[in-house]
Design an enzyme around this catalytic site. Structure first.
Site, mmCIF file in Angstrom:
data_model
loop_
_atom_site.group_PDB
_atom_site.id
_atom_site.type_symbol
_atom_site.label_atom_id
_atom_site.label_comp_id
_atom_site.label_asym_id
_atom_site.label_seq_id
_atom_site.Cartn_x
_atom_site.Cartn_y
_atom_site.Cartn_z
ATOM 1 N N CYS A 119 0.647 -1.045 0.031
ATOM 2 C CA CYS A 119 0.014 0.277 -0.417
ATOM 3 C C CYS A 119 0.820 1.643 -0.235
ATOM 4 C CB CYS A 119 -1.014 0.215 1.132
ATOM 5 S SG CYS A 119 -0.022 0.111 2.384
ATOM 6 N N THR A 120 0.444 2.801 0.486
ATOM 7 C CA THR A 120 1.328 3.681 0.246
ATOM 8 C C THR A 120 2.100 3.667 1.300
ATOM 9 O OG1 THR A 120 -0.742 4.382 -0.623
ATOM 10 C CG2 THR A 120 0.916 6.094 -0.114
#
Length: 243
Positions: free
Chosen positions: A177-178
């Site tokens: 994810c980020t």
């Protein structure tokens, strides 16, 4: 060099007195001219904040002085202008909302994979690579061969698992994810559901883009971020998503 420094951080750690931390965090951030958002919950802390470089360094030092946060890691980047309009320190039930009671990511997360080892893992054809972000983030950019779960919010991830992954419990699964927070919580959910080989990218896409040279990268596109910069590329340079 840009004047404004930006720090993204999170840590799953039990904070039973999380609400009592809010006044001190507000006071410290205001004293240093810091803007952005910090979330506090019983399961930990999550935030992205910005300020003058020396002031942000002092704020991060203050955060690391708090009980349980001494090893708080952060991803550092820069902006030409302040990317946040104001400061918010919020109390939440979860620092990233999945809506599944009883999860303990601080104890149950899958195996961390350092950015330098990520390419080798996701290049293995036996490994299922899952982007745990929302579909619009996936469309802006993702890793080669990654799967889009088709979610519009992280709270939809458990339904995706039930719908799609029921036969994959013994298959190696790598998630990202980020900044690492969603995939770390997602790995704890999978492990709680009986999945045995679960991995996630340590520090998320941001740490990967910060440390892996473009010529060695398996990342394609822009990494969407939830501030006025909108997207980041290799070296965490501002790179607006297409479209």
């Amino acid at each position: 060099m840009s004047r404004i420094a930006v720090s993204a951080f999170y840590k799953f750690v039990e904070l039973p007195d999380f609400a009592a931390l809010r006044p001190a965090l507000l006071a410290a951030a205001q004293a240093h001219g810091i803007r952005g958002t910090i979330l506090l919950a019983p399961e930990g802390i999550n935030g992205t904040i910005a300020g003058e470089a020396h002031a942000l360094a002092q704020m991060m030092g203050f955060l690391r002085s708090l009980t349980g946060l001494g090893d708080l890691e952060s991803k550092e980047s820069h902006a030409e202008q302040m990317p946040f309009k104001r400061l918010k320190v919020r109390l939440k039930k979860e620092i990233v909302t999945m809506g599944v009671p009883g999860l303990r990511p601080a104890e149950m997360a899958g195996a961390y994979v350092e950015p330098k080892d990520w390419n080798a893992l996701i290049s293995n054809q036996d490994v299922l690579v899952i982007d745990t972000r929302n579909s619009f983030e996936f469309q802006a950019g993702t890793f080669t061969n990654a799967v889009d779960p088709g979610t519009n919010s992280f709270g939809e991830f458990p339904a995706y698992v039930a719908r799609t992954l029921h036969s994959e419990k013994d298959r190696p699964i790598a998630m990202f994810c980020t900044g690492g927070i969603r995939c770390e919580k997602a790995t704890s959910y999978l492990r709680a559901q009986g999945f045995s080989k679960v991995y996630h990218l340590k520090g998320g896409i941001l740490k990967y883009l910060e440390t892996i040279p473009r010529e060695q990268s398996l990342w394609q596109g822009s990494c969407f971020v939830f501030d006025e910069r909108e997207g980041l590329g290799h070296g965490l340079a501002i790179e607006k998503p297409e479209g």
